[in-house]
Write a protein that holds these residues in place. Structure first.
Motif, short mmCIF file in Angstrom:
data_model
loop_
_atom_site.label_atom_id
_atom_site.label_comp_id
_atom_site.label_asym_id
_atom_site.label_seq_id
_atom_site.Cartn_x
_atom_site.Cartn_y
_atom_site.Cartn_z
N UNK A 58 19.94 -5.18 26.42
CA UNK A 58 20.96 -4.40 27.13
C UNK A 58 20.46 -4.09 28.55
N UNK A 59 21.28 -4.48 29.54
CA UNK A 59 20.90 -4.32 30.94
C UNK A 59 20.60 -2.86 31.27
N UNK A 60 21.45 -1.94 30.83
CA UNK A 60 21.28 -0.54 31.21
C UNK A 60 20.13 0.13 30.46
N UNK A 61 19.60 -0.51 29.42
CA UNK A 61 18.43 0.04 28.73
C UNK A 61 17.12 -0.30 29.44
N UNK A 62 17.18 -1.23 30.37
CA UNK A 62 15.97 -1.59 31.10
C UNK A 62 15.56 -0.48 32.06
N UNK A 63 14.26 -0.34 32.33
CA UNK A 63 13.83 0.60 33.37
C UNK A 63 14.46 0.24 34.71
N UNK A 64 14.58 1.22 35.56
CA UNK A 64 15.18 1.01 36.88
C UNK A 64 14.51 -0.13 37.63
N UNK A 65 13.18 -0.18 37.61
CA UNK A 65 12.46 -1.20 38.37
C UNK A 65 12.78 -2.60 37.85
N UNK A 66 12.98 -2.74 36.54
CA UNK A 66 13.29 -4.05 35.97
C UNK A 66 14.72 -4.46 36.31
N UNK A 67 15.65 -3.51 36.27
CA UNK A 67 17.03 -3.82 36.66
C UNK A 67 17.08 -4.26 38.12
N UNK A 68 16.31 -3.56 38.95
CA UNK A 68 16.28 -3.93 40.37
C UNK A 68 15.69 -5.32 40.56
N UNK A 69 14.66 -5.67 39.75
CA UNK A 69 14.07 -7.01 39.85
C UNK A 69 15.08 -8.08 39.47
N UNK A 70 15.87 -7.83 38.43
CA UNK A 70 16.88 -8.79 38.01
C UNK A 70 17.88 -9.05 39.14
N UNK A 71 18.23 -7.99 39.87
CA UNK A 71 19.22 -8.12 40.94
C UNK A 71 18.60 -8.35 42.31
N UNK A 72 17.29 -8.45 42.39
CA UNK A 72 16.63 -8.72 43.66
C UNK A 72 16.78 -7.60 44.67
N UNK A 73 16.76 -6.35 44.19
CA UNK A 73 16.97 -5.19 45.06
C UNK A 73 15.66 -4.54 45.46
N UNK A 74 15.52 -4.24 46.73
CA UNK A 74 14.36 -3.52 47.26
C UNK A 74 14.78 -2.08 47.53
N UNK A 75 13.98 -1.08 47.10
CA UNK A 75 14.39 0.32 47.26
C UNK A 75 14.51 0.77 48.71
N UNK A 76 13.90 0.04 49.64
CA UNK A 76 13.98 0.40 51.06
C UNK A 76 14.96 -0.52 51.79
N UNK A 77 14.75 -1.82 51.66
CA UNK A 77 15.60 -2.77 52.38
C UNK A 77 17.05 -2.72 51.88
N UNK A 78 17.23 -2.47 50.60
CA UNK A 78 18.57 -2.41 50.01
C UNK A 78 18.85 -1.01 49.48
N UNK A 79 18.51 -0.01 50.31
CA UNK A 79 18.47 1.36 49.82
C UNK A 79 19.81 1.87 49.29
N UNK A 80 20.92 1.47 49.88
CA UNK A 80 22.21 2.01 49.42
C UNK A 80 22.61 1.41 48.09
N UNK A 81 22.50 0.09 47.95
CA UNK A 81 22.80 -0.53 46.66
C UNK A 81 21.81 -0.06 45.59
#
Length: 356
Positions: free
Chosen positions: A102-125
């Protein structure tokens, strides 16, 4: 139950070769080149663990080599039954017998890795992702994007577009509102085999492995022991990860190698070459099984990590025949050359013969 696991004979003679089952509470490194009999021999040891311990196994199986782990070739002596509850979850299809997370059961960092999101560069998403599990209820693939688009914010719509562009919703991996692999593992069957080889998209096996390892790490304080067997470990734990998911997975396995032992999270890593696994993972392994290898460079690397094995024994590995193994470390009294015995179950990934 016996503490000794019979895995073959010493030096090809008649003396039984035995491993101390109690010392699988340390990490184990298993290595051998293609054609050495590595996977077959690993199956022998897993069978013995199922027969003589109550230690649950989680097998991350990229090539369907262990999907018949519970399927005996013939009845055991004395009329003993099979190994108990062996669950095999496959990549393809749907329902309880397939690898789903389940996608939403993953830790935040793992969900971000799946979507290629950086907490600074993609801060709003990324910030939308931070609050996602509290604001979205997902039961099918249409829910997630639909609810994100319904949010009155540009970052929410941008995240929905990112998800669609990446094609993540097309993955077979997601359980949505259904049963997940983590649910199966939590039931503590004798063995859970995740067949990771049949997914359509390259990242799915890695995300599946990341999800179950994240789950075990999250529940580590419960201290329920489990042996995590990672076959072809270089596919999941690379010294040079290139994608966000690969980096997250390698970091999680490295963390388990460094800190998991005291929580009962014990690794058995199998691969073809030591250089394909990070050295800080190798250095945490107290048990070693080494089958035929033709590269002196690889043996020199192993000698530098596993100092309890003499150079002379390592040199013998160059001349091993199929099924021979050098076994050393805490689970055997002295480093020994072993001829591995016969499997009790069917081998899932046997060689294909040449048509004649």
């Amino acid at each position: 139950m016996s503490h000794q696991l019979s895995i073959g004979t010493l030096d090809g003679g008649r003396t039984p070769a035995e491993l101390d089952a109690t010392r699988f509470n340390r990490h184990t490194f298993w290595c051998g080149q293609s054609g050495s009999g590595k996977t077959y021999a690993l199956g022998v040891v897993l069978e013995q663990l199922l027969l003589h311990t109550r230690l649950p196994l989680l097998v991350l199986d990229p090539n369907a080599d262990f999907v018949r782990l519970g399927d005996l070739r013939e009845p055991l002596a004395g009329g003993s039954g099979p190994f108990g509850d062996v669950r095999v979850l496959r990549a393809t299809g749907s329902g309880a017998g397939h690898v789903r997370v389940r996608f939403l059961d993953q830790p935040l960092e793992s969900r971000a890795a799946v979507l290629g999101l950086d907490p600074v560069l993609d801060r709003e998403e990324y910030n939308v992702l931070v609050h996602l599990e509290n604001e979205v209820s997902v039961t099918d693939r249409a829910d997630l994007v639909g609810q994100l688009r319904a949010k009155d914010s540009a970052p929410g719509r941008n995240l929905a577009t990112r998800i669609e562009n990446l094609g993540v919703l097309e993955w077979d991996l997601w359980a949505w509102g259904g049963r997940s692999a983590e649910d199966v593992i939590d039931e503590r069957p004798r063995a859970t085999v995740l067949d990771l080889g049949g997914f359509r998209f390259p990242a799915e096996p890695q995300v599946a492995a990341l999800s179950v390892l994240d789950h075990l790490w999250k529940r580590r304080e419960e201290r329920h022991p489990i042996l995590i067997v990672i076959d072809e470990a270089h596919n999941l734990c690379s010294p040079d990860p290139t994608t966000p998911v690969q980096r997250a997975l390698t970091e999680r396995i490295t963390q388990i190698a460094a800190e998991g032992r005291k929580f009962g999270l014990w690794l058995l890593l199998s691969t073809q070459r030591p250089s394909k696994v990070p050295v800080n993972v190798l250095s945490q392994c107290d048990n070693l099984v080494l089958m035929k290898m033709s590269s002196p460079r690889d043996l020199a690397e192993l000698a530098s990590v596993f100092g309890y094995v003499s150079p002379g024994l390592l040199d013998d590995v160059l001349h091993f025949t199929k099924g021979q193994a050098l076994v050393a470390g805490g689970f055997i009294t002295v480093p020994s050359v072993v001829q591995v015995g016969t499997r009790l179950t069917h081998e899932g990934g046997a060689d294909i013969p040449v048509p004649l």
